[in-house]
Design an enzyme around this catalytic site. Structure first.
Site, PDB file in Angstrom:
ATOM      1  N   LYS B 106      13.859  -2.452  27.172  1.00 25.57           N
ATOM      2  CA  LYS B 106      13.762  -3.243  28.616  1.00 25.57           C
ATOM      3  C   LYS B 106      14.822  -3.385  29.172  1.00 25.57           C
ATOM      4  O   LYS B 106      14.940  -4.020  30.285  1.00 25.57           O
ATOM      5  CB  LYS B 106      13.189  -4.564  27.973  1.00 25.57           C
ATOM      6  N   GLU B 128       8.444 -13.015  32.842  1.00 29.26           N
ATOM      7  CA  GLU B 128       7.385 -12.935  31.877  1.00 29.26           C
ATOM      8  C   GLU B 128       7.744 -12.326  30.977  1.00 29.26           C
ATOM      9  O   GLU B 128       8.690 -11.548  31.014  1.00 29.26           O
ATOM     10  CB  GLU B 128       5.993 -12.478  32.644  1.00 29.26           C
ATOM     11  N   SER B 400      10.343   3.019  21.530  1.00 32.38           N
ATOM     12  CA  SER B 400      10.789   1.932  22.521  1.00 32.38           C
ATOM     13  C   SER B 400      11.473   0.714  21.932  1.00 32.38           C
ATOM     14  O   SER B 400      12.435   0.278  22.909  1.00 32.38           O
ATOM     15  CB  SER B 400       9.522   1.655  23.330  1.00 32.38           C
TER      16      SER B 400
HETATM   17  C1  LIG Z   1       9.445  -2.294  22.275  1.00 33.45           C
HETATM   18  C2  LIG Z   1       8.489  -2.513  23.145  1.00 33.45           C
HETATM   19  N1  LIG Z   1       7.671  -1.290  23.562  1.00 33.45           N
HETATM   20  C3  LIG Z   1       7.040  -1.273  24.510  1.00 33.45           C
HETATM   21  C4  LIG Z   1       6.573  -2.417  25.250  1.00 33.45           C
HETATM   22  C5  LIG Z   1       5.514  -2.225  26.223  1.00 33.45           C
HETATM   23  O1  LIG Z   1       5.770  -2.365  27.496  1.00 33.45           O
HETATM   24  P1  LIG Z   1       6.014  -1.180  28.153  1.00 33.45           P
HETATM   25  O2  LIG Z   1       4.327  -0.488  28.233  1.00 33.45           O
HETATM   26  O3  LIG Z   1       6.005  -1.674  29.661  1.00 33.45           O
HETATM   27  O4  LIG Z   1       6.910  -0.205  27.830  1.00 33.45           O
HETATM   28  C6  LIG Z   1       7.254  -3.577  25.017  1.00 33.45           C
HETATM   29  C7  LIG Z   1       6.805  -5.033  25.567  1.00 33.45           C
HETATM   30  O5  LIG Z   1       7.246  -5.876  25.028  1.00 33.45           O
HETATM   31  C8  LIG Z   1       8.315  -3.527  23.894  1.00 33.45           C
HETATM   32  O6  LIG Z   1       8.874  -4.674  23.580  1.00 33.45           O
END
Ligand SMILES: Cc1ncc(COP(=O)(O)O)c(C=O)c1O
Lengths: 265, 468
Positions: B106, B128, B400
């Protein structure tokens, strides 16, 4: 022929602004909401904004959210909305549907236009649909001879005022302040400036003002510079407070005096 | 850089820019702007400012410096062979976005949007957040750049992600629990839009994913594509070839778009998005928007969404707060419809199995969101029996985020620590596998030492730390 333009024009001929009342279908239930709409008509509303309940009403403040939430949960849908449209038309006022875009798209844009016209509806106000995204709706509304009301806001540039009003039929909805629906202590002075700017680019289109008008005094103030006065949260407040159709009638009677420039005693 | 006859992709030095969206933010039939007129001026301002900033050398230099010195980019690639034993014999590489400052991808997007906020002269940001990672990242960037910051978070999520609420407050942000609707991410977005329309003169909305009205899907993608740009070069350098598949979890879709974008022109590379299947797509309790939804309009754009026959948004369900969202970014809807990417659902139980496995085989605690991508890799590897044509399959998984924020949720799921395995507290969760044993402790080599207990007296993993 535009039902909205005709009605607002008739009010103007009487030297007054039109009173436009918003009420959502399905609060406290479908029949009671229809009774409230009819009550508003019988006490002086010229136009009823028949509100389609929606789960994510991004332009609405807490009052309308609170009323719409149970209607959404109860499964109130376009069929109920069309029934309300018929009832308002039968009571002698002009019904215009107020809907966020997804419920219309889900119902089917063509089908919505056809069924709305058949129910006696004038057209629709679409708070989250801008003309640039409205190709399908504009074509369907044209084919069904329906009005389409888009919004302008204090932040709209003159170029956008021009293009948005060009896409409107019936009237243009001038959002008086930057913000969501809800009752406010005072009518923002941005409202009159917005109406003036809008008239300058669209002299033949009626301009109605909404957001924050809640009593006769404010209605009178807005009526002095706009073609129509839109009141929503104050009506819904009556229902939330349990005042029922009687509360709606009392408010409507006061507002009807307000749009005639009068103050209730 | 070497060139090889079998790997023409190596010739592509400059990352290609996708031909979408169009000038008004449409990805095929998806995207666009479905917002109140009052916001159009602000969205136009953002679009203009972003277009100018994107090619401004001063910005590019500042952004690159922050990514390197503050976030810690480039993030490494880690091969996870012990985990991959459970993936049908495929090789698995992780792109380590969990190692970024603040613990997830993020931050990539937020630094870009915070710089943009300063550029347009606004002093306040709102955001948000679902899992709290975007909120933490926004609060972090606001602290760094001296902006005031308010974060909207569904009340339900403030409970699930209490650690991140505390982090945001420590960073000086105001966290407002949202009590409308389903009290999760979708309602936090509604509240943030209401704040924005009211305070737009002073405030910029730092949107956390590739959803929302134009220009957010395009802008957030551009800020996140660094993940795939780096990963593509890293894999080529390590392996001399591209991966066979790239996998990422999909909530709104920003980490997935981030890792996919560089690979979109590489037609031989499968792009696989893993959506949150909750209790299972057939139960109706899930957040698998593309797998189980239909096209419509939500939060300012046309895309797939979970909706009922009246066009009302259906509340989503997932163990993962960051994936618990009934919408998805329009570019994913487009990639799905043109067949360039495939989307699959992973249940809570499958994700938690992969979560435990990565912890125990590799010493990496992933975010539960990312565990969905890991589960997808296990499934795909098995489907392929570990092979693509005549060679071992190579899967690139975007990790992620890290799982610190999820320790509480995982402990409950596995019945660890203070949390006895919940039996009747939440029946659905039990049916779905909560209370499952994460597996035995792995310390089989322990010799008793003075003052310690012997291995056979040691408490089982799931009882450890009971009253600590
Ligand atoms: C570690 C992590 N991965 C994925 C996501 C999902 O978001 P996005 O689909 O936009 O990557 C989040 C959302 O809070 C997250 O914290």
């Amino acid at each position: 022929m535009s039902l909205l333009a005709t009605t607002i024009g008739a009010a103007r001929a009487e030297g007054r602004a039109a009173l436009i009342a918003y009420l959502p279908v399905g609060y406290p239930d479908v029949d009671a909401s229809i009774a409230a709409m009819v009550g508003a008509v019988e006490t002086g509303a010229d136009v009823i904004e028949v509100g389609v309940p929606y789960s994510d009403p991004g332009m609405d403040g807490p009052v309308i959210q609170q009323a719409v939430d149970p209607a959404v949960r109860a499964g109130v849908g376009m069929r109920d909305v069309l029934r309300a449209v018929e009832a308002v038309a039968a009571a002698g006022a002009v019904p215009v549907v107020m809907s966020y875009w997804n419920p219309v798209e889900r119902y089917g844009v063509q089908r919505f236009a056809t069924d709305l016209a058949a129910a006696g509806g004038a057209g629709a106000i679409t708070p989250d649909l801008i003309p640039e995204e409205a190709g399908e709706w504009l074509a369907a509304a044209e084919a069904a001879d329906l009005d389409r009301v888009f919004l302008v806001a204090p932040s709209s540039t003159d170029a956008r005022l021009r293009s948005t009003t060009a896409a409107c039929r019936g009237f243009v909805y001038a959002a008086s302040t930057m913000g969501t629906t809800g009752t406010r202590a005072a009518v923002s002075d941005t409202a009159e400036a917005l109406v003036t700017r809008t008239r300058a680019v669209a002299p033949d289109l009626s301009v109605c003002v909404g957001l924050g008008v809640s009593n006769a005094e404010q209605a009178a103030e807005v009526a002095s510079f706009a073609d129509g006065v839109i009141v929503g949260s104050a009506y819904v407040r009556q229902l939330l407070d349990g005042a029922g159709p009687a509360g709606v009638r009392a408010l409507s009677a006061q507002l009807a005096e307000g749009v005639r420039g009068g103050m209730p005693a | 850089m070497t060139t090889s006859a079998v790997s023409p992709p190596m010739d592509r030095l400059e990352p290609a820019r996708p031909s979408w969206p169009d000038a008004t933010g449409h990805f095929g039939v998806f995207g666009g702007r479905f917002v109140p007129e009052a916001l159009i001026a602000a969205l136009d301002e953002l679009t203009e400012a972003y277009r100018a900033m994107r090619v401004d050398p001063a910005f590019l230099e500042e952004f690159a410096r922050l990514q390197r010195d503050y976030t810690g980019r480039p993030s490494p690639i880690t091969e996870v062979p012990r985990f991959a034993e459970h993936a049908g014999g495929a090789r698995v590489l992780l792109k380590r976005e969990d190692l970024n400052h603040t613990g997830s991808h993020k931050i990539n997007n937020v630094l870009g949007q915070a710089l943009l906020t300063k550029r347009i002269g606004k002093q306040r940001v709102i955001a948000e957040t679902g899992a709290g990672q975007h909120g933490v990242a926004t609060a972090t960037a606001a602290a760094l750049m001296g902006l005031s910051c308010t974060v909207y978070m569904g009340e339900e999520d403030t409970r699930r992600q209490a650690l991140n609420v505390a982090r945001m407050r420590l960073l000086g942000a105001e966290v407002i629990p949202v009590t409308t609707g389903s009290r999760t991410l979708k309602d936090a977005i509604n509240e943030a839009f209401r704040d924005w329309v009211t305070n737009v003169e002073t405030t910029n909305y730092v949107f956390g994913t590739v959803a929302g009205p134009h220009p957010f899907p395009e802008m957030v993608r551009d800020f996140q594509r660094v993940i795939g740009d780096e990963a593509r070069a890293q894999v080529l350098e390590r392996e001399g070839r591209l991966p066979d598949a790239v996998l990422a979890c999909v909530g709104g879709g920003s980490n997935a778009i981030g890792v996919f974008t560089a690979f979109v022109p590489d037609e031989g590379v499968r792009l696989v998005g893993l959506e949150a299947g909750g209790d299972g797509v057939d139960t109706g309790r899930h957040a698998a928007t593309i797998t189980g939804g239909t096209p419509g309009v939500l939060h300012g754009a046309r895309s797939y969404l979970l909706q009922d026959e009246n066009g009302q948004t259906i509340e989503s369900h997932s163990i993962s707060a960051g994936l618990d969202y009934p919408g998805v970014g329009p570019e994913h809807s487009h990639l799905h419809d043109i067949g360039r990417a495939e989307y699959r659902a992973v249940t809570d139980a499958e994700a938690m199995e992969a979560f435990a496995l990565l912890c125990r085989t590799e010493g990496i605690i992933p975010a539960i969101e990312s565990a969905h991508a890991l589960a997808g890799a296990m499934e795909l590897g098995r489907e392929l029996a570990g092979r693509v044509e005549d060679r071992q399959a190579l899967l690139l998984v975007n990790l992620s985020g890290r799982g610190d924020k999820d320790v509480e949720t995982a402990s409950r799921w596995f019945g660890l620590g203070e949390h006895g395995a919940p039996t009747d507290e939440d029946d659905r969760a039990v049916e779905a596998g909560r209370g499952a044993d994460p597996g035995p402790g792995l310390d089989t080599d322990q010799q008793p030492t003075e003052g310690a207990v012997s291995n056979d007296q040691a408490v089982a993993g799931q009882d450890a730390g009971g009253t600590a």
